[in-house]
Design a protein around this motif. Structure first.
Motif, PDB file in Angstrom:
ATOM      1  N   UNK A 105       0.828  -1.212   0.000  1.00  0.00           N
ATOM      2  CA  UNK A 105       0.000   0.000   0.000  1.00  0.00           C
ATOM      3  C   UNK A 105       0.859   1.257   0.000  1.00  0.00           C
ATOM      4  N   UNK A 106       1.966   1.229   0.755  1.00  0.00           N
ATOM      5  CA  UNK A 106       2.808   2.407   0.873  1.00  0.00           C
ATOM      6  C   UNK A 106       3.571   2.722  -0.410  1.00  0.00           C
ATOM      7  N   UNK A 107       3.986   1.687  -1.156  1.00  0.00           N
ATOM      8  CA  UNK A 107       4.837   1.896  -2.325  1.00  0.00           C
ATOM      9  C   UNK A 107       4.086   1.770  -3.649  1.00  0.00           C
ATOM     10  N   UNK A 154      12.772   7.515   0.099  1.00  0.00           N
ATOM     11  CA  UNK A 154      12.340   8.759  -0.557  1.00  0.00           C
ATOM     12  C   UNK A 154      13.268   9.921  -0.221  1.00  0.00           C
ATOM     13  N   UNK A 155      14.039   9.789   0.870  1.00  0.00           N
ATOM     14  CA  UNK A 155      14.989  10.839   1.236  1.00  0.00           C
ATOM     15  C   UNK A 155      16.325  10.695   0.519  1.00  0.00           C
ATOM     16  N   UNK A 156      16.648   9.478   0.086  1.00  0.00           N
ATOM     17  CA  UNK A 156      17.964   9.237  -0.515  1.00  0.00           C
ATOM     18  C   UNK A 156      17.930   8.981  -2.013  1.00  0.00           C
ATOM     19  N   UNK A 157      16.797   8.544  -2.534  1.00  0.00           N
ATOM     20  CA  UNK A 157      16.687   8.254  -3.960  1.00  0.00           C
ATOM     21  C   UNK A 157      15.831   9.304  -4.657  1.00  0.00           C
ATOM     22  N   UNK A 158      16.112   9.542  -5.896  1.00  0.00           N
ATOM     23  CA  UNK A 158      15.307  10.463  -6.686  1.00  0.00           C
ATOM     24  C   UNK A 158      13.967   9.814  -7.027  1.00  0.00           C
ATOM     25  N   UNK A 159      12.955  10.628  -7.357  1.00  0.00           N
ATOM     26  CA  UNK A 159      11.673  10.038  -7.771  1.00  0.00           C
ATOM     27  C   UNK A 159      11.825   9.076  -8.942  1.00  0.00           C
ATOM     28  N   UNK A 171      13.154   5.806  -7.559  1.00  0.00           N
ATOM     29  CA  UNK A 171      12.107   5.126  -6.807  1.00  0.00           C
ATOM     30  C   UNK A 171      11.144   4.416  -7.742  1.00  0.00           C
ATOM     31  N   UNK A 172      10.762   5.093  -8.812  1.00  0.00           N
ATOM     32  CA  UNK A 172       9.829   4.497  -9.764  1.00  0.00           C
ATOM     33  C   UNK A 172      10.461   3.360 -10.550  1.00  0.00           C
ATOM     34  N   UNK A 173      11.755   3.467 -10.824  1.00  0.00           N
ATOM     35  CA  UNK A 173      12.426   2.483 -11.669  1.00  0.00           C
ATOM     36  C   UNK A 173      12.784   1.214 -10.913  1.00  0.00           C
ATOM     37  N   UNK A 174      13.423   1.345  -9.744  1.00  0.00           N
ATOM     38  CA  UNK A 174      13.904   0.148  -9.035  1.00  0.00           C
ATOM     39  C   UNK A 174      13.876   0.254  -7.503  1.00  0.00           C
ATOM     40  N   UNK A 175      13.801   1.465  -6.959  1.00  0.00           N
ATOM     41  CA  UNK A 175      13.865   1.613  -5.504  1.00  0.00           C
ATOM     42  C   UNK A 175      12.731   0.923  -4.771  1.00  0.00           C
ATOM     43  N   UNK A 179       1.270  17.381   0.120  1.00  0.00           N
ATOM     44  CA  UNK A 179       2.381  17.257   1.063  1.00  0.00           C
ATOM     45  C   UNK A 179       3.585  16.640   0.376  1.00  0.00           C
ATOM     46  N   UNK A 180       4.766  17.012   0.839  1.00  0.00           N
ATOM     47  CA  UNK A 180       5.994  16.396   0.344  1.00  0.00           C
ATOM     48  C   UNK A 180       6.029  14.933   0.812  1.00  0.00           C
ATOM     49  N   UNK A 181       6.416  13.968  -0.066  1.00  0.00           N
ATOM     50  CA  UNK A 181       6.449  12.557   0.365  1.00  0.00           C
ATOM     51  C   UNK A 181       7.282  12.329   1.616  1.00  0.00           C
ATOM     52  N   UNK A 182       8.420  13.026   1.743  1.00  0.00           N
ATOM     53  CA  UNK A 182       9.268  12.845   2.927  1.00  0.00           C
ATOM     54  C   UNK A 182       8.530  13.295   4.179  1.00  0.00           C
TER      55      UNK A 182
END
Length: 413
Positions: A22-24, A164-169, A172-176, A259-262
């Motif tokens: 649900x979160x991702x 979400x704080x260390x990887x770019x969007x 995150x969408x590609x493999x995070x 809101x910002x995801x972080x």
């Protein structure tokens, strides 16, 4: 406390694996459903989320019967193996661009397996912890079921915050998004190792000598219809509360109030820490003052304050945190003793299936559709209608709590 650890550690793994979907979903939905816009892809991902929920009653029924016949320990080992296996499948499944329609089909299969697992886990872990507890400390022992669930959910929220704080969007969408699913699969191995040393409950061992129920569902309907309906009443508002304030509020805050995801994940993480810490406190309190006072405060609080707080949420950390704390601290008054009050309704021979079947049916019908329904209503500018839906559930659950008998300190049937 060794038995408490054995009964609850696997539950933490189960809820970590279940929650990260649900979160991702907001990140991986386009990888499995590339056609259409972001909302369409997210609706498709939450549609599979709902499909997984509809396996929960089947899991509660089948694994509940398995637990009542072959033991709580065997059922606990089975559920954690299934949940970890489902996470491994999701974490390794190629995207739609690579394997086409097979990608969403594999995703669906993994969620079906996890739905079966979670349906059986709640009933098995509930019966295990409550049957191991002394009568005057059953609320305290019971509290570790959702303490461990909160730990697993907290880990899911924390990894979301970290990623979400260390990887770019784009990453995150590609493999995070794959990382938490692989971590969940590894956690299942650890949980299996810990549960191997768990002893069987004395209550079950004694009951087994008298034989097992050959037709447990018929026994439930004929001999315990009031208790089954009571479980349904317990579960209406509590199902909404869980999936709103544990799983969906971060997504709601990101999409609805910008809101910002972080920020959203950070508020969710802090609130979950508080939710986890207060579980044993509310469990001990119920052993002293009884179950009903806490339960009535929980349901009445939602009925009075839920709508104004949800509709006033803003994008700031403080605003999101305030809403999360309202929902989760009140909810903890129930979760700390929910397993105890459910176990106290049924005799040992049908306890696991008596909890698992009706509880998971309600969760499937209401909880499984919550993220999908909220997303659809939000896309059409009608999300406030869902809040009225929750308030109706609060009325049902409040009436159930008022009418239930007090069970604190009484021996199990």
């Amino acid at each position: 406390m060794r038995t408490v650890l054995a009964g609850s550690v696997g539950n933490a793994v189960e809820w970590f694996d279940w929650t990260i979907y649900a979160s991702f979903a907001i990140f991986f939905s386009r990888q499995f459903f590339p056609e259409g816009n972001e909302t369409t892809a997210l609706l498709a991902a939450f549609g599979i989320f709902a499909v997984g929920f509809f396996m929960r009653p089947v899991g509660g029924w089948l694994i509940g019967i398995f637990s009542d016949r072959y033991g709580r320990k065997a059922a606990l080992a089975l559920t954690i193996l299934m949940m970890a296996g489902g996470s491994l499948i999701i974490g390794l499944t190629p995207t739609y661009a690579t394997i086409g329609l097979a990608a969403p089909l594999l995703l669906t299969a993994a969620r079906l397996i996890q739905g079966l697992s979670l349906g059986g886990e709640y009933a098995s872990a509930t019966t295990y912890l409550t049957e191991m507890a002394p009568d005057n400390r059953r609320g305290f022992y019971s509290s570790f079921l959702f303490f461990s669930a909160a730990a697993g959910i907290l880990a899911a929220s924390s990894i979301g915050w970290l990623l979400t704080s260390t990887l770019s969007p784009e990453d995150m969408n590609a493999w995070g998004w794959r990382i938490p699913f692989l971590v969940g699969a590894l956690g299942g191995v650890v949980g299996m190792w810990i549960r191997r040393s768990a002893p069987e409950t004395e209550t079950f061992s004694k009951s087994k000598k008298s034989g097992v129920e050959k037709q447990p569902l018929r026994t439930l309907m004929r001999q315990h219809p009031r208790e089954v309906l009571r479980i349904v009443g317990f579960s209406v508002l509590t199902t909404f509360a869980f999936y709103l304030f544990v799983a969906y509020v971060p997504t709601y805050a990101i999409r609805h109030v910008n809101a910002d995801p972080k920020t959203a994940f950070a508020a969710n993480t802090v609130a979950l820490i508080v939710f986890m810490v207060v579980q044993p406190l509310f469990g001990m309190l119920s052993d002293r003052i009884g179950r009903k006072p806490q339960l009535i405060v929980f349901a009445a609080g939602y009925l009075i304050f839920f709508y104004p707080l949800m509709t006033s949420m803003g994008p700031s950390f403080g605003s999101i945190l305030a809403v999360e704390l309202f929902g989760l601290v009140l909810y903890a008054m129930y979760t700390a003793i929910g397993p105890a009050i459910m176990a106290e309704q049924f005799p040992t021979s049908v306890r696991a299936v008596g909890i698992g079947a009706p509880y998971n049916l309600v969760v499937a019908l209401l909880g499984g559709t919550t993220p999908y329904l909220l997303t659809w209503l939000q896309a059409n500018g009608m999300e406030k209608w869902f809040f009225y839906y929750v308030l109706a559930g609060a009325v049902i659950t409040l009436i159930t709590f008022i009418r239930m008998p007090e069970t604190a300190g009484q021996p199990l049937k």
